[in-house]
Design a protein around this motif. Structure first.
Motif, PDB file in Angstrom:
ATOM      1  N   PRO A 108       0.813  -1.224   0.000  1.00 61.80           N
ATOM      2  CA  PRO A 108       0.000   0.000   0.000  1.00 61.80           C
ATOM      3  C   PRO A 108       0.846   1.273   0.000  1.00 61.80           C
ATOM      4  O   PRO A 108       0.323   2.341  -0.310  1.00 61.80           O
ATOM      5  CB  PRO A 108      -0.847  -0.120   1.272  1.00 61.80           C
ATOM      6  CG  PRO A 108      -0.202  -1.178   2.086  1.00 61.80           C
ATOM      7  CD  PRO A 108       0.585  -2.067   1.178  1.00 61.80           C
ATOM      8  N   ARG A 109       2.138   1.142   0.322  1.00 57.11           N
ATOM      9  CA  ARG A 109       2.998   2.338   0.309  1.00 57.11           C
ATOM     10  C   ARG A 109       3.962   2.354  -0.878  1.00 57.11           C
ATOM     11  O   ARG A 109       4.998   3.029  -0.832  1.00 57.11           O
ATOM     12  CB  ARG A 109       3.757   2.417   1.633  1.00 57.11           C
ATOM     13  CG  ARG A 109       2.765   2.523   2.804  1.00 57.11           C
ATOM     14  CD  ARG A 109       3.449   2.456   4.120  1.00 57.11           C
ATOM     15  NE  ARG A 109       4.241   3.669   4.348  1.00 57.11           N
ATOM     16  CZ  ARG A 109       4.858   3.935   5.475  1.00 57.11           C
ATOM     17  NH1 ARG A 109       4.807   3.070   6.471  1.00 57.11           N
ATOM     18  NH2 ARG A 109       5.547   5.034   5.620  1.00 57.11           N
ATOM     19  N   ALA A 110       3.625   1.633  -1.923  1.00 49.93           N
ATOM     20  CA  ALA A 110       4.484   1.611  -3.116  1.00 49.93           C
ATOM     21  C   ALA A 110       4.673   3.028  -3.644  1.00 49.93           C
ATOM     22  O   ALA A 110       3.747   3.844  -3.590  1.00 49.93           O
ATOM     23  CB  ALA A 110       3.840   0.738  -4.192  1.00 49.93           C
ATOM     24  N   GLU A 111       5.861   3.308  -4.132  1.00 52.53           N
ATOM     25  CA  GLU A 111       6.174   4.654  -4.643  1.00 52.53           C
ATOM     26  C   GLU A 111       5.355   4.978  -5.887  1.00 52.53           C
ATOM     27  O   GLU A 111       5.009   6.133  -6.124  1.00 52.53           O
ATOM     28  CB  GLU A 111       7.668   4.764  -4.965  1.00 52.53           C
ATOM     29  CG  GLU A 111       8.560   5.016  -3.756  1.00 52.53           C
ATOM     30  CD  GLU A 111       8.797   3.774  -2.901  1.00 52.53           C
ATOM     31  OE1 GLU A 111       8.378   2.661  -3.289  1.00 52.53           O
ATOM     32  OE2 GLU A 111       9.389   3.936  -1.809  1.00 52.53           O
ATOM     33  N   VAL A 112       5.077   3.948  -6.710  1.00 53.69           N
ATOM     34  CA  VAL A 112       4.280   4.157  -7.924  1.00 53.69           C
ATOM     35  C   VAL A 112       3.205   3.073  -7.987  1.00 53.69           C
ATOM     36  O   VAL A 112       3.493   1.895  -7.754  1.00 53.69           O
ATOM     37  CB  VAL A 112       5.153   4.042  -9.201  1.00 53.69           C
ATOM     38  CG1 VAL A 112       4.314   4.322 -10.446  1.00 53.69           C
ATOM     39  CG2 VAL A 112       6.339   4.995  -9.144  1.00 53.69           C
ATOM     40  N   LYS A 113       1.973   3.488  -8.292  1.00 54.80           N
ATOM     41  CA  LYS A 113       0.888   2.509  -8.472  1.00 54.80           C
ATOM     42  C   LYS A 113       0.194   2.773  -9.804  1.00 54.80           C
ATOM     43  O   LYS A 113      -0.236   3.897 -10.063  1.00 54.80           O
ATOM     44  CB  LYS A 113      -0.151   2.655  -7.356  1.00 54.80           C
ATOM     45  CG  LYS A 113       0.374   2.326  -5.988  1.00 54.80           C
ATOM     46  CD  LYS A 113      -0.722   2.465  -4.961  1.00 54.80           C
ATOM     47  CE  LYS A 113      -0.157   2.319  -3.563  1.00 54.80           C
ATOM     48  NZ  LYS A 113      -1.193   2.536  -2.531  1.00 54.80           N
ATOM     49  N   LEU A 114       0.106   1.723 -10.571  1.00 53.69           N
ATOM     50  CA  LEU A 114      -0.565   1.817 -11.881  1.00 53.69           C
ATOM     51  C   LEU A 114      -1.697   0.793 -11.895  1.00 53.69           C
ATOM     52  O   LEU A 114      -1.518  -0.336 -11.409  1.00 53.69           O
ATOM     53  CB  LEU A 114       0.414   1.417 -12.979  1.00 53.69           C
ATOM     54  CG  LEU A 114       1.115   2.473 -13.804  1.00 53.69           C
ATOM     55  CD1 LEU A 114       2.040   1.776 -14.785  1.00 53.69           C
ATOM     56  CD2 LEU A 114       0.118   3.344 -14.547  1.00 53.69           C
ATOM     57  N   PHE A 115      -2.836   1.174 -12.457  1.00 54.40           N
ATOM     58  CA  PHE A 115      -3.909   0.201 -12.679  1.00 54.40           C
ATOM     59  C   PHE A 115      -4.151   0.170 -14.174  1.00 54.40           C
ATOM     60  O   PHE A 115      -4.603   1.146 -14.768  1.00 54.40           O
ATOM     61  CB  PHE A 115      -5.173   0.580 -11.913  1.00 54.40           C
ATOM     62  CG  PHE A 115      -6.176  -0.543 -11.830  1.00 54.40           C
ATOM     63  CD1 PHE A 115      -6.097  -1.495 -10.823  1.00 54.40           C
ATOM     64  CD2 PHE A 115      -7.190  -0.662 -12.764  1.00 54.40           C
ATOM     65  CE1 PHE A 115      -7.016  -2.551 -10.754  1.00 54.40           C
ATOM     66  CE2 PHE A 115      -8.121  -1.703 -12.700  1.00 54.40           C
ATOM     67  CZ  PHE A 115      -8.028  -2.649 -11.684  1.00 54.40           C
ATOM     68  N   VAL A 116      -3.772  -0.952 -14.796  1.00 54.96           N
ATOM     69  CA  VAL A 116      -3.810  -1.074 -16.255  1.00 54.96           C
ATOM     70  C   VAL A 116      -5.099  -1.775 -16.673  1.00 54.96           C
ATOM     71  O   VAL A 116      -5.404  -2.865 -16.175  1.00 54.96           O
ATOM     72  CB  VAL A 116      -2.591  -1.897 -16.749  1.00 54.96           C
ATOM     73  CG1 VAL A 116      -2.582  -1.984 -18.264  1.00 54.96           C
ATOM     74  CG2 VAL A 116      -1.288  -1.277 -16.253  1.00 54.96           C
ATOM     75  N   THR A 117      -5.864  -1.144 -17.549  1.00 57.19           N
ATOM     76  CA  THR A 117      -7.110  -1.756 -18.014  1.00 57.19           C
ATOM     77  C   THR A 117      -7.173  -1.737 -19.532  1.00 57.19           C
ATOM     78  O   THR A 117      -6.355  -1.103 -20.199  1.00 57.19           O
ATOM     79  CB  THR A 117      -8.358  -0.994 -17.506  1.00 57.19           C
ATOM     80  OG1 THR A 117      -8.291   0.346 -17.979  1.00 57.19           O
ATOM     81  CG2 THR A 117      -8.469  -1.021 -16.014  1.00 57.19           C
ATOM     82  N   ALA A 118      -8.180  -2.398 -20.079  1.00 55.75           N
ATOM     83  CA  ALA A 118      -8.551  -2.333 -21.494  1.00 55.75           C
ATOM     84  C   ALA A 118      -9.917  -2.992 -21.554  1.00 55.75           C
ATOM     85  O   ALA A 118     -10.305  -3.712 -20.622  1.00 55.75           O
ATOM     86  CB  ALA A 118      -7.543  -3.074 -22.374  1.00 55.75           C
ATOM     87  N   SER A 119     -10.647  -2.770 -22.635  1.00 53.23           N
ATOM     88  CA  SER A 119     -11.976  -3.383 -22.743  1.00 53.23           C
ATOM     89  C   SER A 119     -11.819  -4.905 -22.730  1.00 53.23           C
ATOM     90  O   SER A 119     -10.768  -5.440 -23.112  1.00 53.23           O
ATOM     91  CB  SER A 119     -12.641  -2.944 -24.043  1.00 53.23           C
ATOM     92  OG  SER A 119     -12.006  -3.572 -25.128  1.00 53.23           O
ATOM     93  N   ALA A 120     -12.881  -5.590 -22.309  1.00 59.91           N
ATOM     94  CA  ALA A 120     -12.823  -7.063 -22.246  1.00 59.91           C
ATOM     95  C   ALA A 120     -12.554  -7.643 -23.632  1.00 59.91           C
ATOM     96  O   ALA A 120     -11.809  -8.622 -23.764  1.00 59.91           O
ATOM     97  CB  ALA A 120     -14.128  -7.611 -21.678  1.00 59.91           C
ATOM     98  N   GLU A 121     -13.118  -7.023 -24.668  1.00 60.83           N
ATOM     99  CA  GLU A 121     -12.938  -7.539 -26.035  1.00 60.83           C
ATOM    100  C   GLU A 121     -11.472  -7.438 -26.472  1.00 60.83           C
ATOM    101  O   GLU A 121     -10.918  -8.369 -27.049  1.00 60.83           O
ATOM    102  CB  GLU A 121     -13.816  -6.781 -27.028  1.00 60.83           C
ATOM    103  CG  GLU A 121     -15.303  -7.080 -26.926  1.00 60.83           C
ATOM    104  CD  GLU A 121     -15.965  -6.468 -25.695  1.00 60.83           C
ATOM    105  OE1 GLU A 121     -15.372  -5.547 -25.077  1.00 60.83           O
ATOM    106  OE2 GLU A 121     -17.066  -6.927 -25.340  1.00 60.83           O
ATOM    107  N   VAL A 122     -10.872  -6.284 -26.194  1.00 61.02           N
ATOM    108  CA  VAL A 122      -9.462  -6.089 -26.567  1.00 61.02           C
ATOM    109  C   VAL A 122      -8.574  -7.059 -25.783  1.00 61.02           C
ATOM    110  O   VAL A 122      -7.673  -7.701 -26.347  1.00 61.02           O
ATOM    111  CB  VAL A 122      -9.025  -4.627 -26.303  1.00 61.02           C
ATOM    112  CG1 VAL A 122      -7.515  -4.481 -26.352  1.00 61.02           C
ATOM    113  CG2 VAL A 122      -9.681  -3.691 -27.308  1.00 61.02           C
ATOM    114  N   ARG A 123      -8.848  -7.229 -24.517  1.00 61.97           N
ATOM    115  CA  ARG A 123      -8.028  -8.124 -23.691  1.00 61.97           C
ATOM    116  C   ARG A 123      -8.165  -9.570 -24.165  1.00 61.97           C
ATOM    117  O   ARG A 123      -7.180 -10.314 -24.234  1.00 61.97           O
ATOM    118  CB  ARG A 123      -8.416  -7.977 -22.223  1.00 61.97           C
ATOM    119  CG  ARG A 123      -8.039  -6.599 -21.679  1.00 61.97           C
ATOM    120  CD  ARG A 123      -8.258  -6.463 -20.197  1.00 61.97           C
ATOM    121  NE  ARG A 123      -9.640  -6.364 -19.804  1.00 61.97           N
ATOM    122  CZ  ARG A 123     -10.313  -7.253 -19.094  1.00 61.97           C
ATOM    123  NH1 ARG A 123      -9.710  -8.345 -18.666  1.00 61.97           N
ATOM    124  NH2 ARG A 123     -11.576  -7.070 -18.777  1.00 61.97           N
ATOM    125  N   ALA A 124      -9.413  -9.962 -24.482  1.00 63.26           N
ATOM    126  CA  ALA A 124      -9.639 -11.344 -24.939  1.00 63.26           C
ATOM    127  C   ALA A 124      -8.925 -11.592 -26.264  1.00 63.26           C
ATOM    128  O   ALA A 124      -8.355 -12.668 -26.476  1.00 63.26           O
ATOM    129  CB  ALA A 124     -11.137 -11.613 -25.070  1.00 63.26           C
TER     130      ALA A 124
END
Ligand code: CDP
Length: 202
Positions: free
Chosen positions: A116-132
């Motif tokens: 929880p104290r990480a210097e950098v936090k990224l949440f990477v997403t994409a549409s379900a269709e693109v990911r599939a």
């Protein structure tokens, strides 16, 4: 000195590729935490008990055989709802995160629970269709005989299980930067991640 980059997000969003690229660029160590759950999932498919397996898991096992199959992905998300499995894997992940020289960890709960104290936090997403589609191409390239429909259904099922579980559900940390890769090439996504990390380096 430690410096932790936490990269979370749903299945096949590009976390793995971005994490590897970031680690190479900055000379950080990389841990794909999904492999921990996949290794436990594989053992459960072989008939072993989940919590005891997680408690006895060794780093060597993560490099043995192909853990990145569709069957093992489903098994991983099933063992990942078990609080005792998650608890058994915490110390290893935290120790990795604090190693000298910097570390990138990718998973579902790195920014919220593990670091929880990480210097950098990224949440990477994409549409379900693109990911599939990305996962379909990845699996087909290995010769797995999956259909696009099957892969999309698998990704949706796993996302729902990961987001709805009560222990460490997948969600962005409040201070995470969101990166939607639906319309980005891997080079563009990686460049954005690197630029963000650059601003946070001491
Ligand atoms: O590569 P992909 O995004 O498809 O999956 P993964 O990162 O290898 O993770 C496989 C499964 O492990 C996920 O669907 C989650 O259920 C679980 N997992 C988790 O619960 N927590 C993590 N930090 C990493 C993975």
């Amino acid at each position: 000195m430690s410096f932790t980059v936490a990269i979370d997000g749903p299945a096949a969003a590009g976390k793995g590729t971005i994490s590897k690229g970031v680690a190479t660029h900055f000379g950080f160590a990389h841990l794909d935490t999904g492999l921990l759950y996949r290794a436990v999932g594989r053992r459960v498919l072989e008939g072993q008990e989940a919590v005891a397996t997680a408690q006895a898991l060794t780093a060597e096992e993560l490099g043995q055989g192909d853990l990145r199959t569709a069957e093992i992905a489903q098994a991983a998300s099933k063992v990942a709802v078990i609080p005792g499995v998650r608890a058994a894997l915490v110390d290893f992940q935290r120790a990795f995160a604090r190693r000298a020289g910097g570390a990138v960890l990718d998973g579902r709960d790195i920014g919220t629970v593990i670091c929880p104290r990480a210097e950098v936090k990224l949440f990477v997403t994409a549409s379900a269709e693109v990911r599939a589609e990305r996962r379909y191409l990845e699996l087909s390239a290995k010769g797995a005989d999956a259909t696009r429909e099957q892969v999309l259904a698998d990704v949706r099922e796993r996302d729902a299980r990961d987001a709805d579980r009560s222990t460490a559900p997948m969600k962005p940390a409040e201070d995470a930067v969101l990166l939607d890769t639906s319309d980005l090439s891997i080079e563009q996504a990686l460049a954005q991640a690197i630029a963000l990390i650059q601003t946070k380096l001491p």
